[in-house]
Design a protein around this motif. Structure first.
Motif, PDB file in Angstrom:
ATOM      1  N   ALA A 111       1.396  10.982   9.591  1.00  0.00           N
ATOM      2  CA  ALA A 111       0.108  11.680   9.574  1.00  0.00           C
ATOM      3  C   ALA A 111       0.264  13.125   9.121  1.00  0.00           C
ATOM      4  N   LEU A 112       1.279  13.818   9.652  1.00  0.00           N
ATOM      5  CA  LEU A 112       1.510  15.203   9.258  1.00  0.00           C
ATOM      6  C   LEU A 112       1.891  15.300   7.785  1.00  0.00           C
ATOM      7  N   ALA A 113       2.738  14.386   7.324  1.00  0.00           N
ATOM      8  CA  ALA A 113       3.182  14.426   5.933  1.00  0.00           C
ATOM      9  C   ALA A 113       2.013  14.236   4.975  1.00  0.00           C
ATOM     10  N   ARG A 114       1.128  13.308   5.280  1.00  0.00           N
ATOM     11  CA  ARG A 114      -0.042  13.083   4.426  1.00  0.00           C
ATOM     12  C   ARG A 114      -0.951  14.314   4.405  1.00  0.00           C
ATOM     13  N   GLU A 115      -1.142  14.945   5.562  1.00  0.00           N
ATOM     14  CA  GLU A 115      -2.007  16.118   5.639  1.00  0.00           C
ATOM     15  C   GLU A 115      -1.408  17.283   4.856  1.00  0.00           C
ATOM     16  N   ARG A 116      -0.106  17.486   4.992  1.00  0.00           N
ATOM     17  CA  ARG A 116       0.546  18.584   4.275  1.00  0.00           C
ATOM     18  C   ARG A 116       0.484  18.375   2.765  1.00  0.00           C
ATOM     19  N   ALA A 117       0.568  17.120   2.329  1.00  0.00           N
ATOM     20  CA  ALA A 117       0.581  16.826   0.897  1.00  0.00           C
ATOM     21  C   ALA A 117      -0.706  17.279   0.207  1.00  0.00           C
ATOM     22  N   LYS A 118      -1.790  17.389   0.944  1.00  0.00           N
ATOM     23  CA  LYS A 118      -3.074  17.769   0.350  1.00  0.00           C
ATOM     24  C   LYS A 118      -3.064  19.200  -0.184  1.00  0.00           C
ATOM     25  N   ARG A 119      -2.100  19.991   0.277  1.00  0.00           N
ATOM     26  CA  ARG A 119      -2.030  21.381  -0.188  1.00  0.00           C
ATOM     27  C   ARG A 119      -1.414  21.482  -1.586  1.00  0.00           C
ATOM     28  N   TYR A 120      -0.552  20.526  -1.943  1.00  0.00           N
ATOM     29  CA  TYR A 120       0.169  20.622  -3.213  1.00  0.00           C
ATOM     30  C   TYR A 120      -0.099  19.448  -4.158  1.00  0.00           C
ATOM     31  N   PRO A 141       0.828  -1.204   0.000  1.00  0.00           N
ATOM     32  CA  PRO A 141       0.000   0.000   0.000  1.00  0.00           C
ATOM     33  C   PRO A 141       0.864   1.258   0.000  1.00  0.00           C
ATOM     34  N   VAL A 142       0.257   2.394  -0.344  1.00  0.00           N
ATOM     35  CA  VAL A 142       0.981   3.664  -0.395  1.00  0.00           C
ATOM     36  C   VAL A 142       1.030   4.251   1.011  1.00  0.00           C
ATOM     37  N   ASP A 143       2.207   4.268   1.595  1.00  0.00           N
ATOM     38  CA  ASP A 143       2.387   4.773   2.957  1.00  0.00           C
ATOM     39  C   ASP A 143       3.304   5.991   2.954  1.00  0.00           C
ATOM     40  N   PHE A 144       2.963   6.963   3.763  1.00  0.00           N
ATOM     41  CA  PHE A 144       3.853   8.093   4.035  1.00  0.00           C
ATOM     42  C   PHE A 144       4.745   7.670   5.196  1.00  0.00           C
ATOM     43  N   LYS A 145       6.080   7.673   4.963  1.00  0.00           N
ATOM     44  CA  LYS A 145       6.951   7.094   5.989  1.00  0.00           C
ATOM     45  C   LYS A 145       8.411   7.470   5.757  1.00  0.00           C
ATOM     46  N   VAL A 146       9.208   7.208   6.798  1.00  0.00           N
ATOM     47  CA  VAL A 146      10.652   7.300   6.667  1.00  0.00           C
ATOM     48  C   VAL A 146      11.126   6.100   5.849  1.00  0.00           C
ATOM     49  N   LEU A 162       6.468  20.248   2.853  1.00  0.00           N
ATOM     50  CA  LEU A 162       6.768  21.089   4.006  1.00  0.00           C
ATOM     51  C   LEU A 162       7.692  22.235   3.616  1.00  0.00           C
ATOM     52  N   ASP A 163       8.670  21.962   2.754  1.00  0.00           N
ATOM     53  CA  ASP A 163       9.549  23.041   2.284  1.00  0.00           C
ATOM     54  C   ASP A 163       8.763  24.071   1.480  1.00  0.00           C
ATOM     55  N   PHE A 164       7.841  23.601   0.638  1.00  0.00           N
ATOM     56  CA  PHE A 164       6.991  24.536  -0.107  1.00  0.00           C
ATOM     57  C   PHE A 164       6.244  25.460   0.860  1.00  0.00           C
ATOM     58  N   MET A 165       5.684  24.871   1.914  1.00  0.00           N
ATOM     59  CA  MET A 165       4.919  25.663   2.882  1.00  0.00           C
ATOM     60  C   MET A 165       5.779  26.731   3.534  1.00  0.00           C
TER      61      MET A 165
END
Length: 623
Positions: A465-474, A312-317, A342-345
């Motif tokens: 969780a934070l990475a997935r949420e931030r990705a929704k902006r871009y 599955p597609v996971d946001f992770k280290v 996050l850098d974009f933000m």
């Protein structure tokens, strides 16, 4: 240089050797028209110490910038009693730079933020050898992505590089070395630092200070001494040396332990505080920086393998998963870093940031994180573009944010998944448009809009969780799509809700032909010029086979020669210098080099397994 759109002053400082005791010495500075005549000139006498300063006014100047990289032909002539003794021709540009707390970085009086990448010294399958054609190809791809700056990490740039950056329009952070007195490795620069650092910094500045592309110097990267008083003093010394040799440009370096660097005063002493990662420390640290701004000197370290997708597609280290590949869904980062979102933000939302340099623009030989202990991984996964020079999906994520001159609409993953019928296969879309609708075989999967309210206000390191949420902006992400062969179509909408663009992707069938695409079909017959030919397989409808791994044989005939081959696979042990290699994720790139006599180069490509053959002709002409 002083410059605006109406007038500029070109200031020239030079020194005449062996001038002591000589009389009647003078220097003339001329701006030469492309047709060969002198447009403007100014003169000055040479002082008793051999030094001379000349100010040349230029009316209605064409200012240098990444968007308009205009260069002037300048000639500096030494005369004695009216007789020409020596002259030095050069190309330079007219532009101004400034850095301050109120406006951040300004170029020609206009505030902007660096959209930069870090580049290692190698040119992929060509190795460390210099090639002007390879550098030009590299820069053009980065500029189409929207990049406007390069950090020469972690070594002094060549003059060929700087000339290419001047002419094509890339701002440059010219870096020096990767360590000082404290060694990072057994045979590193630390063994030479005490004897050679001042000399190397001097060479860095003197060699490059006339290049308009150069906008800052870097005196180090992740220096272990950054937490000590001794380190602070060394930083001040090297920075002062740069200032003595060139008072027009600031100095930076990449800090990876910002709290320690702030405690020792190391960060405060720099003209430009450069942060390598540690984005979650920006907000807490900015109040301690008297400069009032900071630079993302090294960012992201997101990792991926071109054309490889994992479920599955996971946001992770990212971690060693035993196969030497990292998913191209762009959801994996390193333990010290974060995803691009996050850098974009931070660039979009924080006025005190002056830009970023992404690690890295291209994959490079060495450092195969997260597969440092996995054989045969031998090259990096950090690149936005792979070792062969082929863009990864991540290229289009950056392009959707950075390229303000052209629209982006990119779909991932590919849509050829035999055996995944009915299984969840998320679809991501990278676009500069705010909204899009996804269709699978004509059936709508819903219309999505980017989540503009997402902000980087947490002060912790990245979590899934934070990475997935931030990705929704871009990014636009349809997580629940189930695979069925056929057609994927995306329709994008502009800010007013009107249809603006669409993109279609289809499931591939069996290989029916070989597709050859050359980046250049006409070369200079100079013995050095290069053409890069991308090889892929296509079905009867012309759809590329995205998972093909066929072995490809190459034969080069005529007025040129085979130079290299590369497929971008970090685990491949096939040599770059033999004219055969397997496709990786359906592609590879063949490099051919022109001979020194004009003629035609015929490149024949064969797939013996599929019984396919295709050829392409590259012309070579007199330079």
């Amino acid at each position: 240089t002083q410059a605006d759109s109406t007038a500029a002053t070109l200031s020239v400082d030079t020194e005449v050797k062996d001038a002591k005791g000589q009389r009647g010495l003078a220097v003339e500075v001329s701006v030469i028209n492309p047709k060969g005549w002198v447009e403007q000139a100014a003169h000055a006498s040479v002082g008793s110490d051999g030094r001379v300063h000349v100010d040349l006014p230029v009316a209605h100047p064409r200012l240098w910038s990444p968007e308009t990289p205009h260069l002037y032909d300048v000639r500096v002539t030494l005369m004695q009693d009216g007789r020409v003794v020596d002259e030095l021709p050069m190309k330079t540009g007219l532009r101004t730079i400034a850095y301050d707390k109120e406006r951040g970085f300004t170029l020609n009086g206009q505030p902007r933020k660096f959209r930069g990448v870090c580049l290692h010294h190698d040119l992929g399958p060509l190795g460390a050898a210099l090639s002007k054609a390879a550098l030009i190809r590299q820069v053009k791809a980065l500029k189409d992505m929207g990049a406007d700056a390069i950090r020469t990490s972690h070594n002094l740039p060549s003059q060929m590089q700087m000339e290419v950056y001047d002419s094509l329009g890339m701002m440059v952070m010219a870096e020096s070395f990767d360590m000082w007195v404290y060694p990072k490795c057994k045979n590193g620069y630390a063994q030479y630092f005490k004897d050679w650092s001042d000399r190397d910094i001097t060479h860095l500045v003197l060699a490059n200070r006339n290049h308009p592309s150069l906008v800052m110097y870097s005196i180090g990267n992740e220096i272990p001494e950054q937490g000590s008083k001794e380190g602070r003093d060394m930083a001040a010394h090297l920075q002062d040396l740069c200032h003595r040799l060139d008072s027009t440009r600031p100095v930076t370096q990449g800090l990876d332990r910002p709290d320690a660097a702030l405690k020792s005063g190391f960060a405060q002493v720099m003209d430009i505080p450069g942060y390598n990662y540690r984005v979650h420390r920006y907000d807490d640290n900015i109040g301690q920086l008297p400069q009032g701004f900071l630079l993302g000197s090294e960012t992201a370290s997101t990792v991926s393998s071109r054309g490889v997708y994992k479920f599955p597609v996971d946001f992770k280290v990212a971690a060693d998963e035993g196969d030497g590949q990292v998913s191209s869904y762009d959801t994996e980062w390193c333990s010290w870093s974060n995803l691009p979102d996050l850098d974009f933000m931070m660039m979009d939302d924080r006025p005190y940031t002056i830009g970023q340099f992404v690690w890295t623009g291209y994959d490079y030989l060495g450092e195969p994180t997260p597969y440092d202990n996995y054989w045969p991984s031998r090259s990096s996964y950090f690149g936005i573009i792979d070792l062969a020079g082929l863009p990864k999906d991540r290229y289009y994520l950056y392009r959707s944010v950075w390229n303000k001159r052209a629209h982006t609409l990119h779909i991932l993953p590919h849509w050829t998944w035999p055996g995944r019928e009915g299984k969840v296969t998320p679809v991501f879309v990278y676009t500069d448009y705010p909204e899009a609708e996804l269709f699978i075989n004509g059936k709508s999967q819903g219309r999505q809009r980017k989540v503009s309210g997402s902000r980087p206000d947490d002060h912790g390191a990245s979590t899934p969780a934070l990475a997935r949420e931030r990705a929704k902006r871009y990014r636009l992400m349809w997580d629940g799509v189930r695979y069925e062969p056929g057609e994927v179509r995306v329709v994008a909408y502009d800010d007013t809700g009107r249809k603006a663009a669409e993109q279609t992707m289809r499931t591939a069938g069996r290989a029916a032909d070989i597709k050859l695409v050359a980046d250049r079909t006409t070369l200079n017959a100079d013995g050095a010029d290069l053409s890069y030919i991308t090889v892929s397989l296509v079905d009867k409808q012309g759809t590329e086979l995205p998972t093909a791994t066929d072995n490809i044989d190459v034969d080069v005939q005529g007025a040129g020669a085979f130079r290299a081959i590369c497929n971008g696979d970090a685990t491949s042990l096939e040599v770059f210098t033999e004219p055969h290699m397997h496709l990786f994720s359906g592609k590879l790139v063949v490099t051919v080099q022109a001979a020194d006599k004009p003629g035609d180069i015929t490149v024949v490509v064969r797939d013996k397994k599929a019984k396919l053959q295709r050829s392409i002709v590259i012309r070579t002409v007199k330079p």
